[in-house]
Motif scaffolding. Structure first.
Motif, short mmCIF file in Angstrom:
data_model
loop_
_atom_site.label_atom_id
_atom_site.label_comp_id
_atom_site.label_asym_id
_atom_site.label_seq_id
_atom_site.Cartn_x
_atom_site.Cartn_y
_atom_site.Cartn_z
N ASN A 44 -2.17 -3.95 8.94
CA ASN A 44 -0.86 -3.31 8.85
C ASN A 44 0.04 -4.05 7.86
OD1 ASN A 44 -1.47 -1.29 10.72
ND2 ASN A 44 -0.90 -2.60 12.46
N ARG A 45 -0.03 -5.39 7.90
CA ARG A 45 0.80 -6.17 6.99
C ARG A 45 0.40 -5.93 5.53
NH1 ARG A 45 0.46 -10.28 11.04
NH2 ARG A 45 -1.26 -11.29 9.90
N LEU A 46 -0.91 -5.82 5.28
CA LEU A 46 -1.36 -5.58 3.91
C LEU A 46 -0.86 -4.24 3.38
CD1 LEU A 46 -3.05 -6.34 1.46
CD2 LEU A 46 -5.05 -5.31 2.59
N ARG A 47 -1.01 -3.21 4.22
CA ARG A 47 -0.53 -1.89 3.78
C ARG A 47 0.98 -1.90 3.57
NH1 ARG A 47 -4.05 -0.42 7.87
NH2 ARG A 47 -2.31 0.00 9.28
N SER A 48 1.68 -2.54 4.48
CA SER A 48 3.15 -2.60 4.35
C SER A 48 3.55 -3.38 3.11
CB SER A 48 3.75 -3.25 5.61
OG SER A 48 3.46 -2.48 6.76
N LEU A 49 2.82 -4.47 2.82
CA LEU A 49 3.12 -5.26 1.64
C LEU A 49 2.96 -4.44 0.36
CD1 LEU A 49 3.81 -7.97 0.33
CD2 LEU A 49 1.37 -8.53 0.39
#
Length: 539
Positions: A120-125
């Motif tokens: 989720n953090r990667l996509r959000s980044l």
């Protein structure tokens, strides 16, 4: 990357059954190639249209524009880029997956826990980065749009509409036969009182010059009698052209009293053809003969600079360093200022000498103003030139084209940033929409439980939209910092607007937030319609 994360359960089972990292990477790369290669090919094809249109609209702003095109090198670069993207995006998920413990991944997959916090953090980044870059490009585009708008508000000092420009070089007369014909025509004009019988030294003092003056007069006279022509005149260097002459002059031939101005050679009808107003005195007329004392017109800015509070009419100027003619020019009139070097320039000081009294320029631009469309005059003007000298090459353009071409450099930068900003905005919107849609699909069971426990549709809507706006505001915050730093580099492209224009820095983030809100709306609405019974059985 989002789809790879969603398929983590599948690849966990594959790995447990003996699939190696290289085998999984091959599958990822193969699937990515099916997307990246057609996309690269489509982009390469579209670039034929895009690059051609861009260069065609701004050809004069780009050095060696005719050499720019989509060729084999561009194709090889695009192909290499598509392959690189496919390989990198195929390897990254495998590298991340290989670091996870297989037994723990199997337990998580069995419980349906496939959406890890790291994913989720990667996509959000990625979305935050897209929003930040989009904001920077849109702010740059916004500054250029405002600068271009302010630039267009400037009065060039002439009216570009309904006028056509013909560029040509006056013919050179040297052979005896043409000399005889010239002397015959010259005598006819002497008999009519148009030309003096014995020109004084320093005026039209040699035969080639007299013949050029005669051709010049005949050319303008015939064009002026064409149907639809309301005014015609010529100048050696048109406004918005940086190649004009300029230099120092003496006032009353006194070396201690000097000034600096642009030097232009014009004919009487030039000011009417350009619609440049006469502010004081008179224009060139029949009293200004080739053998009479040289006259000159000056711009308003020169009059205010050299003779503030005085009447400049009758003042005398020596501008001999321009053409070697040391005779004094007598100021007979003051005309309006012209932004000779572009809309972003200040009104310059200009001296207009009478082209028939000081015929030192062989290249001229003839301006003809028409009652209707200026382009309709082109065939008739070309015919006039062919009748006088069929070997003389000419070129035509409307005065509006001359005016427009002076803006090519700024227009080019504007178009570039608008196109890149629009593409970046589209990608950012798709990124927000994709992440929100994926998040809704992954949280379907959670949303169903919330609704089953009494959550209202509005609460679910706020939950999804709030996540999208959080990513948007993070991207906007980072983008504003980047824009504050990077816009300093484009100060030379701006006119009348600062690199940190408050209005632009306020409106563009609001626009981006509104678009992001719209992109989050559809997934949010879909989340509010989740059926709790179906969601509870969702895996």
């Amino acid at each position: 990357l989002a789809r790879a994360t969603a398929r983590q359960k599948e690849f966990t089972v594959r790995a447990a059954l003996g699939a190696t990292r290289s085998r999984l990477a091959q599958q990822f790369v193969a699937e990515n190639l099916l997307v990246a290669l057609p996309a690269g090919g489509l982009g390469w094809v579209l670039s034929y249209w895009g690059v051609g249109l861009l260069i065609g609209l701004n050809q004069t702003a780009v050095p060696r524009a005719n050499e720019i095109g989509v060729d084999a090198r561009a194709f090889a670069f695009t192909l290499g880029l598509a392959l690189l993207i496919a390989v990198v995006l195929g390897i990254i998920p495998v590298m991340r997956f290989s670091k996870a413990d297989l037994q723990s991944s199997l337990k998580d997959a069995g419980r349906g826990q496939v959406a890890h916090a790291k994913s989720n953090r990667l996509r959000s980044l990625l979305v935050v980065s897209q929003m930040a870059l989009t904001l920077i490009l849109l702010i740059c585009a916004g500054l250029l749009v405002k600068s271009f708008y302010l630039l267009l508000q400037n009065d060039p000092g002439f009216r570009p509409e309904s006028a056509v420009v013909m560029d040509l070089s006056l013919p050179r007369y040297e052979d005896p036969e043409r000399t005889k014909r010239f002397m015959r025509d010259y005598k006819l004009l002497v008999d009519k009182g148009v030309l003096p019988e014995d020109p004084s030294p320093g005026s039209v003092h040699n035969e080639p010059q007299r013949r050029q003056v005669l051709f010049h007069e005949q050319l303008l006279d015939r064009i002026g009698r064409l149907p639809g022509v309301t005014a015609v005149g010529s100048i050696n260097t048109l406004p918005m052209n940086s190649s004009g002459s300029s230099g120092n002059f003496f006032i009353d031939n006194d070396p201690s009293k000097t000034g600096y101005a642009d030097y232009r050679l014009v004919t009487p009808g030039y000011f009417a053809a350009m619609d440049i107003p006469l502010l004081r005195g008179r224009l060139f007329d029949q009293n200004d003969r080739p053998d009479s004392p040289p006259s000159a017109l000056i711009s308003q800015s020169l009059a205010q600079k050299q003779w503030p509070g005085e009447d400049p009419i009758g003042k005398r100027i020596q501008f001999g360093n321009m053409d070697g003619d040391m005779r004094l020019l007598t100021v007979v009139g003051v005309v309006g200022n012209v932004l000779d070097r572009g809309l972003d320039s200040t009104p310059g000081s200009t001296i207009y000498a009478y082209a028939y009294q000081r015929p030192q320029s062989s290249s001229i631009s003839v301006v003809a103003r028409a009652q209707t469309g200026a382009a309709t005059l082109t065939p008739a003007m070309r015919q006039v030139v062919q009748e006088l000298n069929p070997e003389l090459p000419v070129s035509f353009q409307t005065l509006e084209q001359v005016f427009s071409s002076s803006l090519d450099s700024r227009r080019f930068s504007l178009v570039i940033f608008i196109v890149f900003g629009a593409v970046a905005l589209t990608l950012a919107v798709l990124g927000i929409y994709g992440v929100m849609s994926y998040a809704v699909s992954q949280r379907t069971q959670e949303i169903g439980i919330r609704i089953a426990l009494g959550a209202r549709s509005g609460d679910v809507f706020k939950l999804v939209v709030g996540h999208g706006l959080l990513l948007t505001f993070l991207g906007i915050g980072i983008g504003l910092v980047g824009a504050f730093l990077l816009t300093q580099l484009m100060s030379s492209f701006l006119y009348g607007v600062g690199t940190r224009d408050p209005l632009t820095f306020a409106l563009i983030p609001l626009l981006l937030a509104a678009v992001a809100l719209l992109a989050s709306y559809v997934p949010a609405r879909r989340a509010t319609r989740v059926d709790p019974m179906i969601a509870l059985r969702y895996e």
